[in-house]
Design a protein around this motif. Sequence first.
Motif, short mmCIF file in Angstrom:
data_model
loop_
_atom_site.label_atom_id
_atom_site.label_comp_id
_atom_site.label_asym_id
_atom_site.label_seq_id
_atom_site.Cartn_x
_atom_site.Cartn_y
_atom_site.Cartn_z
N ALA A 171 0.83 -1.20 0.00
CA ALA A 171 0.00 0.00 0.00
C ALA A 171 0.87 1.25 0.00
CB ALA A 171 -0.93 -0.01 1.22
N ALA A 172 1.96 1.23 0.78
CA ALA A 172 2.88 2.37 0.79
C ALA A 172 3.60 2.50 -0.54
CB ALA A 172 3.89 2.19 1.92
N CYS A 173 3.96 1.36 -1.13
CA CYS A 173 4.63 1.37 -2.43
C CYS A 173 3.75 2.05 -3.48
CB CYS A 173 4.95 -0.07 -2.82
SG CYS A 173 5.98 -0.24 -4.29
N ILE A 174 2.45 1.75 -3.44
CA ILE A 174 1.51 2.39 -4.37
C ILE A 174 1.41 3.87 -4.09
CG2 ILE A 174 -0.93 2.48 -5.04
CD1 ILE A 174 -1.03 -0.56 -4.41
N GLN A 175 1.30 4.23 -2.81
CA GLN A 175 1.19 5.64 -2.43
C GLN A 175 2.44 6.42 -2.84
OE1 GLN A 175 -1.56 7.00 -1.12
NE2 GLN A 175 -0.62 9.04 -1.12
N GLU A 176 3.59 5.77 -2.79
CA GLU A 176 4.85 6.43 -3.14
C GLU A 176 5.05 6.53 -4.65
OE1 GLU A 176 7.53 3.82 -1.22
OE2 GLU A 176 6.91 4.39 0.81
N GLY A 177 4.26 5.79 -5.42
CA GLY A 177 4.36 5.85 -6.87
C GLY A 177 5.44 4.96 -7.46
N HIS A 178 5.85 3.93 -6.72
CA HIS A 178 6.89 3.02 -7.22
C HIS A 178 6.27 1.77 -7.84
CE1 HIS A 178 9.77 5.63 -5.34
NE2 HIS A 178 9.33 5.37 -4.12
N THR A 179 5.42 1.99 -8.84
CA THR A 179 4.68 0.86 -9.42
C THR A 179 4.64 0.91 -10.95
OG1 THR A 179 2.61 2.11 -9.19
CG2 THR A 179 3.20 0.61 -7.39
N ASP A 180 5.65 1.51 -11.56
CA ASP A 180 5.63 1.67 -13.02
C ASP A 180 5.89 0.37 -13.77
OD1 ASP A 180 5.05 4.34 -12.81
OD2 ASP A 180 7.14 5.00 -12.91
N SER A 181 6.47 -0.62 -13.09
CA SER A 181 6.76 -1.90 -13.74
C SER A 181 6.87 -2.98 -12.67
CB SER A 181 8.08 -1.82 -14.52
OG SER A 181 9.18 -1.66 -13.63
N PRO A 182 6.71 -4.25 -13.08
CA PRO A 182 6.90 -5.33 -12.10
C PRO A 182 8.28 -5.28 -11.45
CG PRO A 182 5.84 -6.17 -14.08
CD PRO A 182 6.26 -4.77 -14.38
N GLU A 183 9.29 -4.90 -12.23
CA GLU A 183 10.65 -4.84 -11.70
C GLU A 183 10.76 -3.76 -10.61
OE1 GLU A 183 10.51 -6.85 -15.43
OE2 GLU A 183 9.90 -4.77 -14.95
#
Length: 213
Positions: A171-183
Amino acid sequence: MSTELPDSAAFPSAEPPSAPTRRTFIATTTVVGGAALAGGLVAAPPTLGAEEAVAAEAPPGSRVSLTVNGVRRTVTVDNRTSLLDLLREHLDLTGAKKGCNAGACGACTVLVDGSRVNSCLTLAVRLEGAEVTTIEGLAKGDQLHPLQQAFIDEDAFQCGYCTPGQIVSGAACIQEGHTDSPEEIREWMSGNLCRCGCYVKIVRAVEQTVRGK
């Protein structure tokens, strides 16, 4: 031919030597020391009362107030208490798990003022006034957080022990915007270990949540 020793050599004088022997010195010291103790010359340490003994053994504690899942909580804890132990043992919030207790597995991940932390390494007394969110605080009543629902949809867990930390971190990863790719998702969630090896499905759950935003 035998040689007879003079009487003085065969039977040495019974008179003690003028200098004290080692045995005599030790015996004398022991007797004197015992007498000193018996006579009260050496004071015994004072005996503490029951309450004083408890106070002497009690570790230092502090009062801390923080907001946990939207509720203000004030507790007095040992200064060595971790945030994880505060949550589990004092507030009965057992969602965050104690895995390695060394900050290496991520099972204890919670949010402090919106940022991910390993609660096993965070001292509770340092969080005066902080906002803490645990896995219990992500859902809104009976409505699951989108990532919680995505974990169910993608079957992104097996034993479930790491799942609370995975979801909070995701959830934090999504909020931080670190979701542009699976990698990128794997990189930013690399601090959360899954012993069952559900990494592929965990990444899919995060991606599903991002697509549904």
